[in-house]
Design a protein around this motif. Sequence first.
Motif, PDB file in Angstrom:
ATOM      1  N   VAL A  20       0.825  -1.203   0.000  1.00  0.00           N
ATOM      2  CA  VAL A  20       0.000   0.000   0.000  1.00  0.00           C
ATOM      3  C   VAL A  20       0.861   1.255   0.000  1.00  0.00           C
ATOM      4  O   VAL A  20       0.588   2.220  -0.734  1.00  0.00           O
ATOM      5  CB  VAL A  20      -0.963  -0.001   1.211  1.00  0.00           C
ATOM      6  N   ILE A  21       1.919   1.253   0.819  1.00  0.00           N
ATOM      7  CA  ILE A  21       2.814   2.418   0.876  1.00  0.00           C
ATOM      8  C   ILE A  21       3.462   2.649  -0.484  1.00  0.00           C
ATOM      9  O   ILE A  21       3.587   3.795  -0.950  1.00  0.00           O
ATOM     10  CB  ILE A  21       3.875   2.234   1.976  1.00  0.00           C
ATOM     11  N   GLU A  22       3.876   1.566  -1.146  1.00  0.00           N
ATOM     12  CA  GLU A  22       4.471   1.696  -2.476  1.00  0.00           C
ATOM     13  C   GLU A  22       3.435   2.224  -3.472  1.00  0.00           C
ATOM     14  O   GLU A  22       3.757   3.050  -4.340  1.00  0.00           O
ATOM     15  CB  GLU A  22       5.013   0.340  -2.935  1.00  0.00           C
ATOM     16  N   ASN A  23       2.207   1.762  -3.364  1.00  0.00           N
ATOM     17  CA  ASN A  23       1.130   2.286  -4.218  1.00  0.00           C
ATOM     18  C   ASN A  23       0.965   3.787  -4.034  1.00  0.00           C
ATOM     19  O   ASN A  23       0.790   4.538  -5.001  1.00  0.00           O
ATOM     20  CB  ASN A  23      -0.196   1.593  -3.890  1.00  0.00           C
ATOM     21  N   HIS A  79     -18.940   1.306  -5.699  1.00  0.00           N
ATOM     22  CA  HIS A  79     -20.107   2.051  -5.193  1.00  0.00           C
ATOM     23  C   HIS A  79     -19.880   2.476  -3.740  1.00  0.00           C
ATOM     24  O   HIS A  79     -20.453   3.473  -3.282  1.00  0.00           O
ATOM     25  CB  HIS A  79     -21.374   1.206  -5.311  1.00  0.00           C
ATOM     26  N   THR A  80     -19.024   1.740  -3.015  1.00  0.00           N
ATOM     27  CA  THR A  80     -18.740   2.128  -1.624  1.00  0.00           C
ATOM     28  C   THR A  80     -17.984   3.454  -1.576  1.00  0.00           C
ATOM     29  O   THR A  80     -18.225   4.282  -0.690  1.00  0.00           O
ATOM     30  CB  THR A  80     -17.916   1.035  -0.924  1.00  0.00           C
ATOM     31  N   LEU A  81     -17.075   3.673  -2.526  1.00  0.00           N
ATOM     32  CA  LEU A  81     -16.361   4.942  -2.604  1.00  0.00           C
ATOM     33  C   LEU A  81     -17.310   6.067  -3.015  1.00  0.00           C
ATOM     34  O   LEU A  81     -17.239   7.183  -2.489  1.00  0.00           O
ATOM     35  CB  LEU A  81     -15.207   4.841  -3.599  1.00  0.00           C
ATOM     36  N   ALA A  82     -18.195   5.751  -3.962  1.00  0.00           N
ATOM     37  CA  ALA A  82     -19.180   6.752  -4.401  1.00  0.00           C
ATOM     38  C   ALA A  82     -20.088   7.162  -3.249  1.00  0.00           C
ATOM     39  O   ALA A  82     -20.386   8.352  -3.067  1.00  0.00           O
ATOM     40  CB  ALA A  82     -20.001   6.194  -5.564  1.00  0.00           C
ATOM     41  N   ILE A 124      -3.103   0.176  -7.426  1.00  0.00           N
ATOM     42  CA  ILE A 124      -4.069  -0.583  -6.625  1.00  0.00           C
ATOM     43  C   ILE A 124      -3.643  -2.013  -6.306  1.00  0.00           C
ATOM     44  O   ILE A 124      -4.368  -2.748  -5.643  1.00  0.00           O
ATOM     45  CB  ILE A 124      -5.433  -0.640  -7.364  1.00  0.00           C
ATOM     46  N   ILE A 125      -2.435  -2.433  -6.748  1.00  0.00           N
ATOM     47  CA  ILE A 125      -2.032  -3.836  -6.589  1.00  0.00           C
ATOM     48  C   ILE A 125      -1.528  -4.108  -5.173  1.00  0.00           C
ATOM     49  O   ILE A 125      -0.662  -3.394  -4.660  1.00  0.00           O
ATOM     50  CB  ILE A 125      -0.935  -4.205  -7.600  1.00  0.00           C
ATOM     51  N   VAL A 126      -2.062  -5.156  -4.553  1.00  0.00           N
ATOM     52  CA  VAL A 126      -1.656  -5.596  -3.216  1.00  0.00           C
ATOM     53  C   VAL A 126      -1.651  -7.129  -3.189  1.00  0.00           C
ATOM     54  O   VAL A 126      -2.203  -7.761  -4.090  1.00  0.00           O
ATOM     55  CB  VAL A 126      -2.618  -5.062  -2.121  1.00  0.00           C
ATOM     56  N   PRO A 127      -1.041  -7.753  -2.149  1.00  0.00           N
ATOM     57  CA  PRO A 127      -1.052  -9.217  -2.066  1.00  0.00           C
ATOM     58  C   PRO A 127      -2.417  -9.746  -1.642  1.00  0.00           C
ATOM     59  O   PRO A 127      -2.635 -10.147  -0.499  1.00  0.00           O
ATOM     60  CB  PRO A 127       0.038  -9.514  -1.030  1.00  0.00           C
ATOM     61  N   SER A 128      -3.359  -9.724  -2.561  1.00  0.00           N
ATOM     62  CA  SER A 128      -4.736 -10.101  -2.261  1.00  0.00           C
ATOM     63  C   SER A 128      -5.435 -10.502  -3.553  1.00  0.00           C
ATOM     64  O   SER A 128      -4.979 -10.158  -4.655  1.00  0.00           O
ATOM     65  CB  SER A 128      -5.481  -8.924  -1.619  1.00  0.00           C
ATOM     66  N   ALA A 129      -6.535 -11.223  -3.409  1.00  0.00           N
ATOM     67  CA  ALA A 129      -7.360 -11.537  -4.583  1.00  0.00           C
ATOM     68  C   ALA A 129      -8.137 -10.326  -5.064  1.00  0.00           C
ATOM     69  O   ALA A 129      -8.699 -10.332  -6.153  1.00  0.00           O
ATOM     70  CB  ALA A 129      -8.333 -12.663  -4.242  1.00  0.00           C
ATOM     71  N   TRP A 130      -8.179  -9.268  -4.237  1.00  0.00           N
ATOM     72  CA  TRP A 130      -8.874  -8.032  -4.601  1.00  0.00           C
ATOM     73  C   TRP A 130      -7.887  -6.883  -4.627  1.00  0.00           C
ATOM     74  O   TRP A 130      -6.902  -6.871  -3.888  1.00  0.00           O
ATOM     75  CB  TRP A 130      -9.998  -7.727  -3.600  1.00  0.00           C
ATOM     76  N   ASP A 131      -8.169  -5.918  -5.491  1.00  0.00           N
ATOM     77  CA  ASP A 131      -7.342  -4.720  -5.540  1.00  0.00           C
ATOM     78  C   ASP A 131      -7.625  -3.841  -4.326  1.00  0.00           C
ATOM     79  O   ASP A 131      -8.685  -3.927  -3.711  1.00  0.00           O
ATOM     80  CB  ASP A 131      -7.624  -3.935  -6.829  1.00  0.00           C
ATOM     81  N   SER A 132      -6.665  -2.982  -4.024  1.00  0.00           N
ATOM     82  CA  SER A 132      -6.798  -2.110  -2.859  1.00  0.00           C
ATOM     83  C   SER A 132      -7.462  -0.789  -3.236  1.00  0.00           C
ATOM     84  O   SER A 132      -7.179  -0.211  -4.289  1.00  0.00           O
ATOM     85  CB  SER A 132      -5.408  -1.815  -2.280  1.00  0.00           C
ATOM     86  N   ALA A 133      -8.324  -0.315  -2.357  1.00  0.00           N
ATOM     87  CA  ALA A 133      -8.959   0.997  -2.545  1.00  0.00           C
ATOM     88  C   ALA A 133      -8.284   2.069  -1.696  1.00  0.00           C
ATOM     89  O   ALA A 133      -8.722   3.218  -1.690  1.00  0.00           O
ATOM     90  CB  ALA A 133     -10.439   0.920  -2.180  1.00  0.00           C
ATOM     91  N   THR A 134      -7.193   1.711  -1.011  1.00  0.00           N
ATOM     92  CA  THR A 134      -6.577   2.633  -0.054  1.00  0.00           C
ATOM     93  C   THR A 134      -6.085   3.911  -0.717  1.00  0.00           C
ATOM     94  O   THR A 134      -6.332   5.012  -0.228  1.00  0.00           O
ATOM     95  CB  THR A 134      -5.407   1.946   0.678  1.00  0.00           C
ATOM     96  N   THR A 135      -5.372   3.774  -1.825  1.00  0.00           N
ATOM     97  CA  THR A 135      -4.818   4.961  -2.476  1.00  0.00           C
ATOM     98  C   THR A 135      -5.921   5.810  -3.088  1.00  0.00           C
ATOM     99  O   THR A 135      -5.871   7.053  -3.030  1.00  0.00           O
ATOM    100  CB  THR A 135      -3.800   4.554  -3.556  1.00  0.00           C
ATOM    101  N   THR A 136      -6.922   5.165  -3.655  1.00  0.00           N
ATOM    102  CA  THR A 136      -8.062   5.915  -4.185  1.00  0.00           C
ATOM    103  C   THR A 136      -8.765   6.662  -3.062  1.00  0.00           C
ATOM    104  O   THR A 136      -9.163   7.826  -3.229  1.00  0.00           O
ATOM    105  CB  THR A 136      -9.059   4.967  -4.876  1.00  0.00           C
ATOM    106  N   MET A 137      -8.904   6.003  -1.909  1.00  0.00           N
ATOM    107  CA  MET A 137      -9.524   6.659  -0.761  1.00  0.00           C
ATOM    108  C   MET A 137      -8.687   7.853  -0.284  1.00  0.00           C
ATOM    109  O   MET A 137      -9.231   8.878   0.128  1.00  0.00           O
ATOM    110  CB  MET A 137      -9.714   5.654   0.373  1.00  0.00           C
ATOM    111  N   LEU A 138      -7.366   7.726  -0.361  1.00  0.00           N
ATOM    112  CA  LEU A 138      -6.500   8.854   0.007  1.00  0.00           C
ATOM    113  C   LEU A 138      -6.777  10.058  -0.884  1.00  0.00           C
ATOM    114  O   LEU A 138      -6.927  11.194  -0.391  1.00  0.00           O
ATOM    115  CB  LEU A 138      -5.038   8.434  -0.113  1.00  0.00           C
ATOM    116  N   LEU A 139      -6.858   9.830  -2.190  1.00  0.00           N
ATOM    117  CA  LEU A 139      -7.176  10.927  -3.112  1.00  0.00           C
ATOM    118  C   LEU A 139      -8.560  11.489  -2.824  1.00  0.00           C
ATOM    119  O   LEU A 139      -8.772  12.709  -2.843  1.00  0.00           O
ATOM    120  CB  LEU A 139      -7.109  10.436  -4.558  1.00  0.00           C
ATOM    121  N   LEU A 140      -9.498  10.593  -2.539  1.00  0.00           N
ATOM    122  CA  LEU A 140     -10.883  10.994  -2.300  1.00  0.00           C
ATOM    123  C   LEU A 140     -10.996  11.838  -1.038  1.00  0.00           C
ATOM    124  O   LEU A 140     -11.644  12.895  -1.034  1.00  0.00           O
ATOM    125  CB  LEU A 140     -11.754   9.750  -2.184  1.00  0.00           C
ATOM    126  N   GLU A 141     -10.355  11.410   0.037  1.00  0.00           N
ATOM    127  CA  GLU A 141     -10.422  12.171   1.292  1.00  0.00           C
ATOM    128  C   GLU A 141      -9.672  13.494   1.171  1.00  0.00           C
ATOM    129  O   GLU A 141     -10.068  14.490   1.788  1.00  0.00           O
ATOM    130  CB  GLU A 141      -9.880  11.327   2.437  1.00  0.00           C
TER     131      GLU A 141
END
Length: 290
Positions: free
Chosen positions: A110-113, A149-152, A238-255
């Motif tokens: 996430v930090i690298e993202n 939709h959760t971000l929206a 958005i790439i992280v060690p998971s089957a799902w992409d991360s929304a953390t960086t998008t949330m940072l921009l959003l906040e």
Amino acid sequence: MVDASQTISDRIQERMDDLTRAERQLALSILENYPASGLGPLVALAKGADVSVPTVARMVNKLGYKGYADFQADLREELSAIAKGPIAKHETWTGAAPSEHILNRFTEAVIENIRNTMAHIDPVAFDEACAMVADQNRHLYIVGGRITHTLAEYLFLHMQVIRPNLTHVQSTSSTWPHYLLNAGEGDVFVIFDVRRYENNTLKLAQLARERGARIVLFTDHWRSPVHRMADICLTSQIIVPSAWDSATTTMLLLESMISAIQTLHWDSTKDRMQELEAIFDKTKLFRKFT
């Protein structure tokens, strides 16, 4: 040397000012139908852009590639990454992940993202996006997808406090056409669309654009097809060690955007907050300990 954190689209746009007229014509042709436009033979790409074969070779070199084959190999890797579903994403990480605890591995990813995202965000474009979303003279429409939709909803909740004149658009195809009835020239659509991009979202963006609306897009670094219609495109790693992409960086921009917008209109935002708190008191929604 090619920067692996950048997409080919990023590199083209970053170097656009350094290209010759013919190379710029080629670049725009590639971006018009990216990434499919670069998957065919070199001669076909040159013909489609109405430029010479040497022009293709020169531009590919300017992007940091030894030749067209290397350029295409990177493009195919991008296309493969875009198309990955959750199981494929998980298999990628389980084969390459180090043995450290998931908390550390996930945090490092996430930090690298965040680092890579912030390195490529244009502050001027970000400020312009904030100004568009904050403009209370424009009706604001907020659109998410199956996951986003959760971000929206998060943005919509905060914008309800900060400003009037807004709508949360449900992205299901049976409902969103109704919202377009009231959309018009100069209105603003904030759209969230990340990889495995949704056809409903693309069609909605196309129709909104036809009605003269402006679009702010939150997407990943491969970029949703909606970017071709967007006035401003805010991309996140958005790439992280998971089957799902991360929304953390998008949330940072959003906040960050929410913070900027409340500052732009703090006096009116403060008044709305006080009025909302008075309503909360009457409804007794929250417990009071004093």
